[in-house]
Write a protein that holds these residues in place. Structure first.
Motif, mmCIF file in Angstrom:
data_model
loop_
_atom_site.group_PDB
_atom_site.id
_atom_site.type_symbol
_atom_site.label_atom_id
_atom_site.label_comp_id
_atom_site.label_asym_id
_atom_site.label_seq_id
_atom_site.Cartn_x
_atom_site.Cartn_y
_atom_site.Cartn_z
ATOM 1 N N GLN A 55 0.837 -1.197 0.000
ATOM 2 C CA GLN A 55 0.000 0.000 0.000
ATOM 3 C C GLN A 55 0.869 1.242 0.000
ATOM 4 N N LEU A 56 0.575 2.138 -0.924
ATOM 5 C CA LEU A 56 1.364 3.348 -1.111
ATOM 6 C C LEU A 56 0.464 4.571 -1.031
ATOM 7 N N GLU A 57 0.996 5.642 -0.459
ATOM 8 C CA GLU A 57 0.311 6.930 -0.422
ATOM 9 C C GLU A 57 1.208 7.938 -1.120
ATOM 10 N N GLY A 58 0.649 8.658 -2.107
ATOM 11 C CA GLY A 58 1.472 9.589 -2.864
ATOM 12 C C GLY A 58 0.694 10.788 -3.349
ATOM 13 N N ARG A 59 1.347 11.542 -4.243
ATOM 14 C CA ARG A 59 0.727 12.749 -4.782
ATOM 15 C C ARG A 59 0.993 12.831 -6.274
ATOM 16 N N ARG A 60 -0.027 13.308 -6.981
ATOM 17 C CA ARG A 60 0.116 13.706 -8.374
ATOM 18 C C ARG A 60 -0.222 15.182 -8.410
ATOM 19 N N GLY A 61 0.819 16.023 -8.413
ATOM 20 C CA GLY A 61 0.591 17.452 -8.273
ATOM 21 C C GLY A 61 -0.016 17.734 -6.918
ATOM 22 N N ASP A 62 -1.194 18.357 -6.907
ATOM 23 C CA ASP A 62 -1.841 18.678 -5.634
ATOM 24 C C ASP A 62 -2.864 17.634 -5.213
ATOM 25 N N ALA A 63 -2.946 16.534 -5.945
ATOM 26 C CA ALA A 63 -3.936 15.487 -5.651
ATOM 27 C C ALA A 63 -3.296 14.346 -4.872
ATOM 28 N N LYS A 64 -3.984 13.914 -3.807
ATOM 29 C CA LYS A 64 -3.541 12.740 -3.064
ATOM 30 C C LYS A 64 -3.998 11.486 -3.798
ATOM 31 N N ILE A 65 -3.061 10.550 -3.971
ATOM 32 C CA ILE A 65 -3.338 9.301 -4.678
ATOM 33 C C ILE A 65 -2.924 8.126 -3.794
ATOM 34 N N ARG A 103 2.611 11.207 -13.383
ATOM 35 C CA ARG A 103 3.655 10.697 -12.486
ATOM 36 C C ARG A 103 3.185 10.867 -11.053
ATOM 37 N N VAL A 104 3.227 9.770 -10.269
ATOM 38 C CA VAL A 104 2.830 9.801 -8.869
ATOM 39 C C VAL A 104 4.080 9.629 -8.012
ATOM 40 N N GLU A 105 4.290 10.565 -7.076
ATOM 41 C CA GLU A 105 5.433 10.482 -6.162
ATOM 42 C C GLU A 105 4.953 9.921 -4.832
ATOM 43 N N PHE A 106 5.592 8.818 -4.399
ATOM 44 C CA PHE A 106 5.170 8.121 -3.183
ATOM 45 C C PHE A 106 6.091 8.388 -1.993
ATOM 46 N N GLY A 107 7.088 9.258 -2.143
ATOM 47 C CA GLY A 107 8.012 9.544 -1.058
ATOM 48 C C GLY A 107 9.177 8.579 -1.055
ATOM 49 N N ARG A 151 10.767 0.720 1.351
ATOM 50 C CA ARG A 151 11.081 2.103 1.706
ATOM 51 C C ARG A 151 9.826 2.976 1.802
ATOM 52 N N ALA A 152 8.867 2.748 0.943
ATOM 53 C CA ALA A 152 7.748 3.679 0.847
ATOM 54 C C ALA A 152 6.393 3.065 1.189
ATOM 55 N N GLY A 153 6.293 1.741 1.216
ATOM 56 C CA GLY A 153 4.997 1.099 1.381
ATOM 57 C C GLY A 153 4.676 0.734 2.816
ATOM 58 N N ARG A 154 3.438 0.312 3.006
ATOM 59 C CA ARG A 154 3.017 -0.223 4.297
ATOM 60 C C ARG A 154 2.204 -1.491 4.072
ATOM 61 N N MET A 155 2.077 -2.282 5.127
ATOM 62 C CA MET A 155 1.393 -3.557 5.002
ATOM 63 C C MET A 155 -0.073 -3.326 4.636
#
Length: 343
Positions: free
Chosen positions: A67-77, A105-109, A141-145
């Motif tokens: 599970q990943l949490e990221g951003r595409r510009g100002d949108a949370k994805i 492009r989605v940046e997940f940290g 590095r970026a995901g969670r269970m």
């Protein structure tokens, strides 16, 4: 069949938010064929409930932090990886998908990013991860269970889940959901099974996020299962066939093991080596070819897994078993208690 036939009311307080400690102290309901009364045990009693010469079949898939949490510009994805396509691309279910377009492009940290490369007919996206590192390294590095929604909706995922939501057999990276029936096993229980002459084998089925999806149709004939990759080695298949020739029983530990075994078995009841996708959907009326029993947790109402256990034991029998479990305070779902089904 009508999906409503597999519905029941479950008190919310019976949804387990943590596993039993120790794991084999969880309760286990023995459900046998016919009109034999239900009997209450603990998982640690399993060696006394099976016979010497029986074999338990485990799924050795390992849950990845998918599970990943990221951003595409100002949108949370949000993205939950569902199925590997190749070394850099995964299918993913996307939250806030209306804000994501092909080519975005989605940046997940943590230096992890992916391109939305395609959108599939089921609404999921193909995400192509940037860079040269294996995707599994990026996820660490970026995901969670990926805890099931009925747990994640009640509490936050934490570091303890990285161990709790993994079986002692986990070896092959690729699952986004645990084969939860095997969460109950401990080294002490395995030792006791060895002493009792009960064998064990492993196969691999990478459980996909589709296992969390509700059945949205009214009739089972209209439901489409998501495909998952599985593998049974030739040597494993031959040993399992030998168990049956010698009069032993094949007991699947979990519906994932059962579905792969049934996918690999022909009308002649011979288990064959297997490597590929399976989307088998088992409902009442199915004729089982590979397994003689199943150890499994308690499943969601109207779920494909409730249909599977009803196919094995009969719908009326399983509905009565679930009524007994609820009345006697059994804990439900991934971190909950177990049942042993012997038709």
């Amino acid at each position: 069949m009508k999906v409503d036939l597999f519905d029941f009311e479950l008190p919310q307080e019976l949804i387990a938010l943590r596993p039993a400690v120790p794991r084999d102290s969880a309760r286990m309901l023995l459900v046998e064929g016919g009109d034999v009364p239900f009997r209450d045990f603990s998982v640690s009693d399993l060696p006394s409930l099976l016979r010497a010469g029986d074999v338990l079949v485990f799924n050795d898939t390992r849950v990845i932090p998918a599970q990943l949490e990221g951003r595409r510009g100002d949108a949370k994805i949000g993205a939950t990886l569902h199925k590997r396509i190749d070394l850099r691309r995964w299918q993913a279910f996307v939250r806030n998908a209306k804000r994501l377009r092909l080519g975005d492009r989605v940046e997940f940290g943590g230096g992890v990013a992916a391109i939305a490369e395609d959108r599939l007919t089921d609404g999921s996206f193909v995400l192509a991860f940037e860079g040269d590192e294996p995707v599994e390294v990026l996820l660490e590095r970026a995901g969670r269970m990926p805890l099931p929604p009925y747990i994640a909706g009640k509490r936050a995922t934490d570091d303890r889940d990285r161990e709790d939501y993994q079986t002692m057999f986990a070896r092959e990276d690729g699952a986004v959901a645990a084969p939860t029936a095997a969460l109950h096993f401990t080294p002490n229980l395995i030792d006791a099974l060895d002493v009792a002459g009960i064998g064990r084998e492993t196969l691999t089925l990478h459980v996909g996020a589709g296992t969390f999806l509700p059945v949205k149709v009214d009739d089972t004939d209209d439901h489409a299962m998501h495909a998952e990759f599985g593998r049974i080695e030739p040597e494993t298949a031959e040993r399992l066939n030998a168990v049956r020739r010698n009069g032993g029983r094949i007991i699947a530990v979990g519906t994932t093991s059962l579905r792969l075994l049934e996918s690999a078995t022909g009308e002649d009841r011979v288990i064959k080596p297997f490597a590929g996708d399976t989307s088998i959907f088992i409902t009442p009326g199915y004729r089982f070819r590979a397994v003689d029993g199943l150890m499994t947790n308690f499943h969601l109402p109207k779920s494909t897994l409730m249909m599977l256990v009803s196919a094995l034991m009969g719908r009326d029998r399983m509905m009565a078993a679930y009524e007994h479990a609820i009345a006697n305070g059994y804990r439900f779902y991934s971190y909950g208690d177990s049942s042993l089904l012997l038709p």
